[in-house]
Motif scaffolding. Structure first.
Motif, mmCIF file in Angstrom:
data_model
loop_
_atom_site.group_PDB
_atom_site.id
_atom_site.type_symbol
_atom_site.label_atom_id
_atom_site.label_comp_id
_atom_site.label_asym_id
_atom_site.label_seq_id
_atom_site.Cartn_x
_atom_site.Cartn_y
_atom_site.Cartn_z
ATOM 1 N N HIS A 87 0.847 -1.204 0.000
ATOM 2 C CA HIS A 87 0.000 0.000 0.000
ATOM 3 C C HIS A 87 0.882 1.254 0.000
ATOM 4 C CE1 HIS A 87 -3.589 2.223 2.131
ATOM 5 N NE2 HIS A 87 -3.013 2.969 1.204
ATOM 6 N N HIS B 258 1.581 5.346 -2.153
ATOM 7 C CA HIS B 258 1.095 6.370 -3.092
ATOM 8 C C HIS B 258 2.297 6.967 -3.812
ATOM 9 C CE1 HIS B 258 -3.072 6.183 -1.602
ATOM 10 N NE2 HIS B 258 -2.462 5.745 -0.510
ATOM 11 N N HIS C 90 -5.473 6.581 -4.756
ATOM 12 C CA HIS C 90 -6.863 6.674 -4.272
ATOM 13 C C HIS C 90 -7.854 6.596 -5.422
ATOM 14 C CE1 HIS C 90 -5.916 7.765 -0.177
ATOM 15 N NE2 HIS C 90 -5.053 8.675 -0.591
ATOM 16 N N GLU D 141 -6.345 1.958 -4.262
ATOM 17 C CA GLU D 141 -7.025 1.981 -2.960
ATOM 18 C C GLU D 141 -8.421 2.526 -3.218
ATOM 19 O OE1 GLU D 141 -5.241 4.606 -0.070
ATOM 20 O OE2 GLU D 141 -6.393 3.710 1.565
ATOM 21 N N HIS E 192 -6.013 0.015 6.497
ATOM 22 C CA HIS E 192 -5.899 0.622 7.840
ATOM 23 C C HIS E 192 -7.177 0.627 8.683
ATOM 24 C CE1 HIS E 192 -7.120 3.994 5.306
ATOM 25 N NE2 HIS E 192 -5.943 4.010 4.724
ATOM 26 N N ASP F 95 1.675 2.776 3.478
ATOM 27 C CA ASP F 95 0.774 3.843 3.008
ATOM 28 C C ASP F 95 1.578 5.123 2.790
ATOM 29 O OD1 ASP F 95 -1.528 5.151 2.251
ATOM 30 O OD2 ASP F 95 -2.495 5.104 4.216
ATOM 31 N N HIS G 198 3.230 8.368 1.392
ATOM 32 C CA HIS G 198 2.745 9.397 0.473
ATOM 33 C C HIS G 198 3.868 10.352 0.059
ATOM 34 C CE1 HIS G 198 -1.330 8.284 1.666
ATOM 35 N NE2 HIS G 198 -1.844 9.204 0.884
HETATM 36 FE FE FE2 Z 1 -3.546 4.976 1.215
#
Ligand code: FE2
Length: 251
Positions: free
Chosen positions: A5, A7, A42, A80, A136, A194, A196
């Motif tokens: 996961h 980005h 996303h 996601e 999450h 996750d 970013h």
């Molecule tokens: Fe995410």
């Protein structure tokens, strides 16, 4: 290590804003001990929409850049996906990207609650042989307050992914404690960053596994790492959790 996961794709959501930022993230991932990441932009959340075809193209472009620069990281496709009304139709039309084209889809809930249509949606996904992975759950207020609810979803076939920063303690002791409880109860199947942004939301998967090893034991680390490997290969996941490290009290 494999991170399911992230980005990292540039200019598609609130993750990497440019190719330079994506490369900075990639170098950070490598320093963190990661060799494979799944790009999961996303979809239907925070005003961002992404399309499976675009994700494929952007992933391939980023892999080319990594290769040119000798950065030893492989990026795989994913998404996601926030729960929304047309999710099933869009999935069947090939517009959504499962993790590395496997039968696993990363699904996100709003932060406040579990949408009412989730039971039916997950049931329909299972009929399509797609297993939802709840992103999450520790950051969803309803699931954080009610682990029984998460347990029901897991018993109905869903899997769950914990964020490394939650279990590290960087997001506070309370969230760390809650994350470890979820792990011990067998409600977690994966740990992912996750990531970013290299500074504000960095790759910290190694730190997440370190915290899990310290609090729960190496067997949990091995279990989550094996599951990440199995999911990108499209294989079935082991659902039996290892026994938590117990504390013995000697009188
Ligand atoms: Fe995410």
């Amino acid at each position: 290590m494999i991170d399911i996961h992230t980005h990292i794709l540039p200019g598609i959501d609130d993750g990497a804003g440019s190719l330079e930022e994506a490369l900075e993230l990639a170098e950070q991932a490598v320093r963190n001990g990661i060799r494979t990441v799944v790009a999961t932009p996303h979809h239907y959340a925070r005003g961002y929409y992404s399309d499976a075809e675009q994700i494929k193209l952007d992933t391939s472009k980023l892999n080319d850049e990594l290769y040119k620069r000798n950065i030893p990281l492989e990026v795989l496709t994913g998404q996601e996906v926030r729960v929304y009304d047309r999710l099933l139709e869009d999935l069947e039309a090939g517009q959504l990207a499962t993790i590395a084209s496997s039968p696993y889809l990363l699904v996100e809930f709003p932060s406040s609650n579990v949408p009412s249509q989730v039971d039916e949606l997950f049931h329909e996904l299972r009929l399509l042989d797609v297993t939802p992975i709840i992103a999450h759950p520790e950051r969803n207020r309803e699931l954080a307050d009610n682990h029984d609810l998460l347990e029901q979803l897991v018993e109905a076939g869903a899997l769950a992914q914990l964020t490394s920063s939650s279990v590290c303690g960087t997001m506070g002791r309370k969230l760390q404690k809650l994350s470890l409880e979820m792990c011990k109860r067998g409600l977690v199947h994966f740990v992912a960053s996750d990531a970013h942004h290299a500074k504000t939301r960095p790759f910290d998967l190694a730190q997440g596994y370190e915290a899990i090893g310290k609090h729960l034991g190496q067997a949990f680390v091995d279990y989550y790492q094996l599951n990440a490997e199995r999911v990108i290969g499209g294989h079935s996941i082991h659902r039996e959790i290892p026994a938590a490290k117990r504390r013995f009290i000697f009188w």
